[in-house]
Write a protein that holds these residues in place. Structure first.
Motif, PDB file in Angstrom:
ATOM      1  N   ASP A  96      -3.122  12.800  -2.252  1.00 13.54           N
ATOM      2  CA  ASP A  96      -3.997  11.651  -2.523  1.00 13.54           C
ATOM      3  C   ASP A  96      -3.137  10.385  -2.509  1.00 13.54           C
ATOM      4  N   PRO A  97      -3.509   9.403  -1.655  1.00 13.59           N
ATOM      5  CA  PRO A  97      -2.678   8.188  -1.566  1.00 13.59           C
ATOM      6  C   PRO A  97      -2.534   7.477  -2.912  1.00 13.59           C
ATOM      7  N   GLU A  98      -3.484   7.711  -3.839  1.00 10.87           N
ATOM      8  CA  GLU A  98      -3.419   7.056  -5.157  1.00 10.87           C
ATOM      9  C   GLU A  98      -2.583   7.842  -6.160  1.00 10.87           C
ATOM     10  N   GLY A  99      -2.128   9.035  -5.763  1.00 11.21           N
ATOM     11  CA  GLY A  99      -1.301   9.835  -6.670  1.00 11.21           C
ATOM     12  C   GLY A  99       0.115   9.276  -6.740  1.00 11.21           C
ATOM     13  N   PRO A 100       0.914   9.786  -7.690  1.00  2.78           N
ATOM     14  CA  PRO A 100       2.264   9.235  -7.890  1.00  2.78           C
ATOM     15  C   PRO A 100       3.171   9.355  -6.653  1.00  2.78           C
ATOM     16  N   ILE A 101       3.069  10.444  -5.911  1.00  2.00           N
ATOM     17  CA  ILE A 101       3.934  10.600  -4.733  1.00  2.00           C
ATOM     18  C   ILE A 101       3.416   9.738  -3.579  1.00  2.00           C
ATOM     19  N   GLY A 102       2.085   9.653  -3.451  1.00  2.00           N
ATOM     20  CA  GLY A 102       1.499   8.767  -2.437  1.00  2.00           C
ATOM     21  C   GLY A 102       1.959   7.333  -2.646  1.00  2.00           C
ATOM     22  N   LYS A 103       1.928   6.879  -3.890  1.00  2.00           N
ATOM     23  CA  LYS A 103       2.339   5.504  -4.196  1.00  2.00           C
ATOM     24  C   LYS A 103       3.841   5.318  -3.974  1.00  2.00           C
ATOM     25  N   PHE A 104       4.614   6.331  -4.348  1.00  2.00           N
ATOM     26  CA  PHE A 104       6.076   6.256  -4.179  1.00  2.00           C
ATOM     27  C   PHE A 104       6.417   6.101  -2.699  1.00  2.00           C
ATOM     28  N   ILE A 105       5.813   6.934  -1.851  1.00  2.00           N
ATOM     29  CA  ILE A 105       6.129   6.888  -0.417  1.00  2.00           C
ATOM     30  C   ILE A 105       5.666   5.560   0.194  1.00  2.00           C
ATOM     31  N   ALA A 106       4.497   5.078  -0.245  1.00  2.00           N
ATOM     32  CA  ALA A 106       4.023   3.788   0.276  1.00  2.00           C
ATOM     33  C   ALA A 106       5.003   2.672  -0.075  1.00  2.00           C
ATOM     34  N   ALA A 107       5.583   2.725  -1.272  1.00  3.85           N
ATOM     35  CA  ALA A 107       6.477   1.651  -1.719  1.00  3.85           C
ATOM     36  C   ALA A 107       7.904   1.823  -1.209  1.00  3.85           C
ATOM     37  N   ARG A 108       8.388   3.048  -1.160  1.00  4.12           N
ATOM     38  CA  ARG A 108       9.824   3.251  -0.908  1.00  4.12           C
ATOM     39  C   ARG A 108      10.146   4.199   0.232  1.00  4.12           C
ATOM     40  N   GLY A 109       9.129   4.840   0.785  1.00  4.33           N
ATOM     41  CA  GLY A 109       9.380   5.795   1.857  1.00  4.33           C
ATOM     42  C   GLY A 109       9.790   7.153   1.305  1.00  4.33           C
ATOM     43  N   GLN A 110      10.065   8.082   2.205  1.00  5.22           N
ATOM     44  CA  GLN A 110      10.459   9.416   1.796  1.00  5.22           C
ATOM     45  C   GLN A 110      11.859   9.377   1.177  1.00  5.22           C
TER      46      GLN A 110
END
Ligand code: ZN
Length: 134
Positions: free
Chosen positions: A61-75
């Motif tokens: 889910d893009p709103e989940g913690p990992i979705g947000k992390f990747i959107a902000a900082r990448g893998q």
């Protein structure tokens, strides 16, 4: 707080299947299984390495913690997890010391572990997970 070992290192990835071609096929880590953790909106893959594990985390889910992390900082490296003897005791000790926590109470993570996150603001930018396994 008594930390016993590095339980695992969590790595945020866009797609577990793609990441496995590197971590498992190329680097040779065995795959211990893939599990979805609904609470965290992630799919996880655990790969043992010596006495610890690598955890791949794919957002569901893009709103989940990992979705947000990747959107902000990448893998990349997302957190490191300390195995603790008693997570309730560890959390009350940290609270008594005024340490900023993401989770005031433990919740359930992959593999039935009881987990809680310390706020990265408290650790100079490193997200630390506490993890108790029985
Ligand atoms: Zn973890």
């Amino acid at each position: 707080m008594k930390a016993l070992k590095i339980d695992h290192i969590g790595i945020a990835v866009e797609k577990i299947d793609t990441a496995l071609s590197v971590w498992s096929a190329t680097l040779g880590l065995p795959l211990n299984g893939i599990e979805e953790v609904l609470d965290q909106k992630v799919k996880t893959a655990f790969m043992p390495i010596g006495d610890t594990e690598i955890e791949l985390l794919e957002s569901t889910d893009p709103e989940g913690p990992i979705g947000k992390f990747i959107a902000a900082r990448g893998q990349g490296v997302h957190h490191m997890a300390f195995r603790v003897e008693n997570i309730d005791k560890a959390l009350s000790e940290l609270k008594a010391k005024g340490v900023r926590l993401i989770d005031e109470e433990p919740r359930y993570g992959a593999g039935g572990a009881r987990i809680a996150f310390i706020h990265p603001k408290a650790t100079g930018g490193v997200l630390v997970e506490l993890c108790e396994r029985t």
